[in-house]
Design an enzyme around this catalytic site. Structure first.
Site, PDB file in Angstrom:
ATOM      1  N   SER A  37       0.821  -1.195   0.149  1.00  0.00           N
ATOM      2  CA  SER A  37       0.124   0.000  -0.060  1.00  0.00           C
ATOM      3  C   SER A  37       0.750   1.265  -0.200  1.00  0.00           C
ATOM      4  O   SER A  37       0.370   2.243  -0.299  1.00  0.00           O
ATOM      5  CB  SER A  37      -0.853   0.054   1.207  1.00  0.00           C
ATOM      6  OG  SER A  37      -0.041   0.347   2.354  1.00  0.00           O
ATOM      7  N   LYS A  45       1.040   4.162   6.917  1.00  0.00           N
ATOM      8  CA  LYS A  45       0.242   5.224   6.068  1.00  0.00           C
ATOM      9  C   LYS A  45       0.584   6.482   6.287  1.00  0.00           C
ATOM     10  O   LYS A  45       1.378   6.936   7.282  1.00  0.00           O
ATOM     11  CB  LYS A  45      -1.231   5.006   6.313  1.00  0.00           C
ATOM     12  CG  LYS A  45      -1.850   3.766   5.856  1.00  0.00           C
ATOM     13  CD  LYS A  45      -1.767   3.423   4.638  1.00  0.00           C
ATOM     14  CE  LYS A  45      -2.766   2.160   4.095  1.00  0.00           C
ATOM     15  NZ  LYS A  45      -2.120   0.967   4.696  1.00  0.00           N
TER      16      LYS A  45
END
Length: 219
Positions: free
Chosen positions: A138, A175
């Site tokens: 990701s 993230k």
């Protein structure tokens, strides 16, 4: 010593500064904007030249896939003066490597520690407290790949745009952080993944740390 042109030395120092300040190398577009190139392709040509000379390593397919290599003992500041680097033996850290994290338990609980790494602290923008094994792709476009070891400094708060390790319920994720009021967005660096939205008034959320560097292992 590797012989570099003035422009190559400038780009190499730009890469070093980005890693020291943010923990991550710049993108081609960021290099181009900083140095006034017309396109990212011009930056790519200089990066390829640096790679051929052994000053950096390039990971194909990632916008931040640039790794510095040891060039032996000195670097130039913006005035061109040579700066001595500390002896590696004086710069070592023992960092626990965290693998999979069990639901509800502290990230540095003993059962999560897979190994201990002895590493050079000059690799990182700030002193890390542990290494986290990255799972998934990701954060690919930030140069963070599946299986990488992310150097993490424990923190209580983060600034917008920083890359963090966050716990949401029973899950731990890496993230880019963005907070607006009581709402947090955890943003991926891969268009195949969706942002994670957190409401601090209702969701179980905690910051586990700030990314301050990256290590990659090859089998």
């Amino acid at each position: 010593m590797i012989k570099l042109t003035a422009r190559q030395e400038q780009i190499l120092n730009l890469i070093r500064d980005a890693i020291e300040n943010t923990g991550f190398p710049p993108t081609r577009a960021e290099i181009a904007a900083e140095l006034g190139f017309r396109s990212a392709n011009a930056a790519e040509e200089h990066l390829q030249a640096l790679a051929r000379k052994g000053a950096i390593e390039i990971s194909p397919g990632t916008s931040r896939g640039i790794r510095l290599r040891d060039m032996g003992g000195t670097r130039s500041d913006r005035s061109g003066a040579q700066l001595s680097l500390p002896h590696p033996a004086l710069m070592q850290l023992n960092l626990p490597l965290v693998g999979r994290v069990a639901a509800g338990s502290p990230i540095l609980a003993q059962e999560h520690i897979e190994a201990t790494y002895n590493v050079d602290k000059s690799l990182f923008s700030a002193k890390p407290d542990f290494l986290l094994k990255v799972r998934g792709m990701s954060m690919r476009d930030a140069g963070i790949l599946d299986g990488d070891l992310l150097a993490v400094k424990k923190i209580d708060s983060a600034k917008n745009g920083q890359i963090v390790v966050a716990r949401l319920g029973d899950d731990v994720t890496v993230k880019r952080y963005k907070k607006t009021g009581s709402l947090i967005e955890l943003l991926p660096e891969n268009p195949d993944f969706q942002p994670i939205r957190v409401d601090l008034e209702h969701d179980d959320f905690a910051l586990e740390g700030l990314a301050v560097g990256l290590m990659r292992t090859w089998n």
